[in-house]
Design a protein around this motif. Structure first.
Motif, PDB file in Angstrom:
ATOM      1  N   PRO A  75       0.688  -1.105   0.000  1.00  0.00           N
ATOM      2  CA  PRO A  75       0.107  -0.051  -0.038  1.00  0.00           C
ATOM      3  C   PRO A  75       1.064   1.319   0.132  1.00  0.00           C
ATOM      4  N   GLU A  76       0.048   2.137  -0.619  1.00  0.00           N
ATOM      5  CA  GLU A  76       1.122   3.591  -0.514  1.00  0.00           C
ATOM      6  C   GLU A  76       1.191   4.009   0.727  1.00  0.00           C
ATOM      7  N   GLN A  77       2.530   4.386   0.882  1.00  0.00           N
ATOM      8  CA  GLN A  77       2.836   4.619   2.525  1.00  0.00           C
ATOM      9  C   GLN A  77       2.523   6.048   2.809  1.00  0.00           C
ATOM     10  N   GLN A  78       1.838   6.627   3.783  1.00  0.00           N
ATOM     11  CA  GLN A  78       1.581   7.881   4.341  1.00  0.00           C
ATOM     12  C   GLN A  78       2.839   8.734   4.706  1.00  0.00           C
ATOM     13  N   PRO A  79       2.968   9.765   3.885  1.00  0.00           N
ATOM     14  CA  PRO A  79       4.444  10.602   4.320  1.00  0.00           C
ATOM     15  C   PRO A  79       4.306  10.740   5.795  1.00  0.00           C
ATOM     16  N   GLU A  80       5.736  10.708   6.227  1.00  0.00           N
ATOM     17  CA  GLU A  80       6.035  10.788   7.520  1.00  0.00           C
ATOM     18  C   GLU A  80       6.758  12.355   7.676  1.00  0.00           C
ATOM     19  N   LYS A  81       6.059  13.358   8.095  1.00  0.00           N
ATOM     20  CA  LYS A  81       6.447  14.683   8.258  1.00  0.00           C
ATOM     21  C   LYS A  81       7.567  14.838   9.388  1.00  0.00           C
ATOM     22  N   GLU A  82       7.548  13.969  10.322  1.00  0.00           N
ATOM     23  CA  GLU A  82       8.323  13.829  11.461  1.00  0.00           C
ATOM     24  C   GLU A  82       8.404  12.299  11.747  1.00  0.00           C
ATOM     25  N   PRO A  83       9.599  11.847  12.228  1.00  0.00           N
ATOM     26  CA  PRO A  83       9.624  10.246  12.635  1.00  0.00           C
ATOM     27  C   PRO A  83       8.481   9.952  13.502  1.00  0.00           C
ATOM     28  N   ARG A  84       7.961   8.838  13.358  1.00  0.00           N
ATOM     29  CA  ARG A  84       6.721   8.287  14.241  1.00  0.00           C
ATOM     30  C   ARG A  84       7.453   7.049  15.008  1.00  0.00           C
ATOM     31  N   GLU A  85       6.885   6.751  16.179  1.00  0.00           N
ATOM     32  CA  GLU A  85       7.413   5.588  16.774  1.00  0.00           C
ATOM     33  C   GLU A  85       6.673   4.448  16.468  1.00  0.00           C
TER      34      GLU A  85
ATOM     35  N   VAL B  22      -0.732   3.686   6.959  1.00  0.00           N
ATOM     36  CA  VAL B  22      -1.476   4.632   7.518  1.00  0.00           C
ATOM     37  C   VAL B  22      -1.319   4.840   9.007  1.00  0.00           C
ATOM     38  N   PHE B  23      -1.134   6.188   9.489  1.00  0.00           N
ATOM     39  CA  PHE B  23      -0.858   6.309  10.978  1.00  0.00           C
ATOM     40  C   PHE B  23      -1.561   7.438  11.427  1.00  0.00           C
ATOM     41  N   GLY B  24      -1.717   7.833  12.727  1.00  0.00           N
ATOM     42  CA  GLY B  24      -2.303   8.932  13.139  1.00  0.00           C
ATOM     43  C   GLY B  24      -1.198  10.001  13.528  1.00  0.00           C
ATOM     44  N   THR B  25      -1.592  11.177  13.336  1.00  0.00           N
ATOM     45  CA  THR B  25      -0.364  12.350  13.363  1.00  0.00           C
ATOM     46  C   THR B  25      -1.176  13.619  14.352  1.00  0.00           C
ATOM     47  N   ALA B  26      -2.384  13.042  14.917  1.00  0.00           N
ATOM     48  CA  ALA B  26      -3.046  14.075  15.987  1.00  0.00           C
ATOM     49  C   ALA B  26      -2.208  14.722  17.022  1.00  0.00           C
ATOM     50  N   GLN B  27      -1.608  13.670  17.713  1.00  0.00           N
ATOM     51  CA  GLN B  27      -0.938  14.235  18.960  1.00  0.00           C
ATOM     52  C   GLN B  27       0.638  13.659  18.818  1.00  0.00           C
ATOM     53  N   PRO B  28       1.345  14.800  18.199  1.00  0.00           N
ATOM     54  CA  PRO B  28       2.597  14.263  18.088  1.00  0.00           C
ATOM     55  C   PRO B  28       3.349  14.426  19.528  1.00  0.00           C
ATOM     56  N   LEU B  29       4.295  13.188  19.552  1.00  0.00           N
ATOM     57  CA  LEU B  29       5.033  13.773  20.983  1.00  0.00           C
ATOM     58  C   LEU B  29       5.931  14.959  21.106  1.00  0.00           C
ATOM     59  N   ARG B  30       5.874  15.128  22.530  1.00  0.00           N
ATOM     60  CA  ARG B  30       6.582  16.486  22.747  1.00  0.00           C
ATOM     61  C   ARG B  30       7.201  16.507  24.033  1.00  0.00           C
ATOM     62  N   GLY B  31       7.957  17.235  24.464  1.00  0.00           N
ATOM     63  CA  GLY B  31       8.703  17.172  25.687  1.00  0.00           C
ATOM     64  C   GLY B  31       9.185  16.105  26.387  1.00  0.00           C
ATOM     65  N   LEU B  32       9.171  16.019  27.811  1.00  0.00           N
ATOM     66  CA  LEU B  32       9.726  14.937  28.456  1.00  0.00           C
ATOM     67  C   LEU B  32       8.810  13.802  28.294  1.00  0.00           C
ATOM     68  N   SER B  33       7.699  13.728  28.386  1.00  0.00           N
ATOM     69  CA  SER B  33       6.916  12.695  28.069  1.00  0.00           C
ATOM     70  C   SER B  33       6.740  12.238  26.740  1.00  0.00           C
ATOM     71  N   GLY B  34       6.998  12.897  25.714  1.00  0.00           N
ATOM     72  CA  GLY B  34       7.462  12.347  24.238  1.00  0.00           C
ATOM     73  C   GLY B  34       8.853  11.542  24.441  1.00  0.00           C
ATOM     74  N   ALA B  35       9.707  12.053  25.171  1.00  0.00           N
ATOM     75  CA  ALA B  35      11.284  11.342  25.275  1.00  0.00           C
ATOM     76  C   ALA B  35      10.906   9.845  25.928  1.00  0.00           C
ATOM     77  N   ILE B  36      10.047  10.070  26.940  1.00  0.00           N
ATOM     78  CA  ILE B  36       9.913   8.840  27.642  1.00  0.00           C
ATOM     79  C   ILE B  36       9.216   7.809  26.805  1.00  0.00           C
TER      80      ILE B  36
END
Length: 191
Positions: free
Chosen positions: A53-63, A74-88
């Motif tokens: 299937p056609e891959q959804q473009p990744e504007k920033e790396p997803r986990e 296809v993956f969600g991009t509504a809540q990108p990881l940020r800050g300390l919680s994103g690093a964890i």
């Protein structure tokens, strides 16, 4: 591999399955299938019109899990990881398999860090969080909370004494730490 149209080979042949399981494969003959006129089966693929299937473009790396080679098509991009919680959370996905407890504990920790970050950020706004109304404490008194808890035999009555501690405990602890911090700052300024 997942998301490819090739059907994985069966562990047993159709004849072996038919001999072992009564009635297996009764719908293999297209004449016995009521949906055959609607089906347009492609022999080279399993009905898919793509090789991958056609891959959804990744504007920033997803986990994604270390068990998988890449993210899903296809993956969600509504809540990108940020800050300390994103690093964890990134650490949980980069280091541990989903089968490991450490993976899930780090995700829960990241969630709690994010929640407390949101609580702290709310104090910088004109409408900070209100732990009395937003945790349901007020509803206990205004909507018959005690009567509903002491009514019929409920399976969760054992932990009712702990509910105020779990809900209010972190807020009381944070208020206590803030009070101690303010006192130390005031003492330091007086010297």
């Amino acid at each position: 591999m997942a998301y490819t149209p090739q059907k994985p080979p069966l562990p047993e042949t159709s004849e072996q399955l038919r001999a072992r399981i009564p009635g297996w494969g009764v719908d293999l003959d297209p004449k016995d299938r009521p949906s055959v006129p609607k089906l347009q089966f492609q022999e080279d693929f399993s009905g898919a019109h793509w090789e991958f299937p056609e891959q959804q473009p990744e504007k920033e790396p997803r986990e994604h899990s270390i068990e998988h080679a890449s993210v899903t098509p296809v993956f969600g991009t509504a809540q990108p990881l940020r800050g300390l919680s994103g690093a964890i959370r990134r650490r949980a996905y980069a280091r541990y398999s989903e089968a490991r407890l450490a993976h899930w504990l780090l995700l829960v920790l990241g969630d709690r860090v994010d929640a407390w970050g949101s609580h702290l950020r709310s104090f910088a706004t004109l409408r900070p969080d209100n732990p009395i109304t937003q945790t349901g404490v007020r509803a206990e008194f205004t909507h018959s909370g005690l009567r509903s808890r002491l009514g019929a035999r409920r399976t969760d009555q054992v932990h009712h004494p702990l509910d105020p501690v779990i809900v209010a405990g972190p807020w009381v602890a944070a208020a206590g730490l803030a009070t101690v911090g303010v006192r130390r700052v005031v003492r330091a300024l007086r010297r």
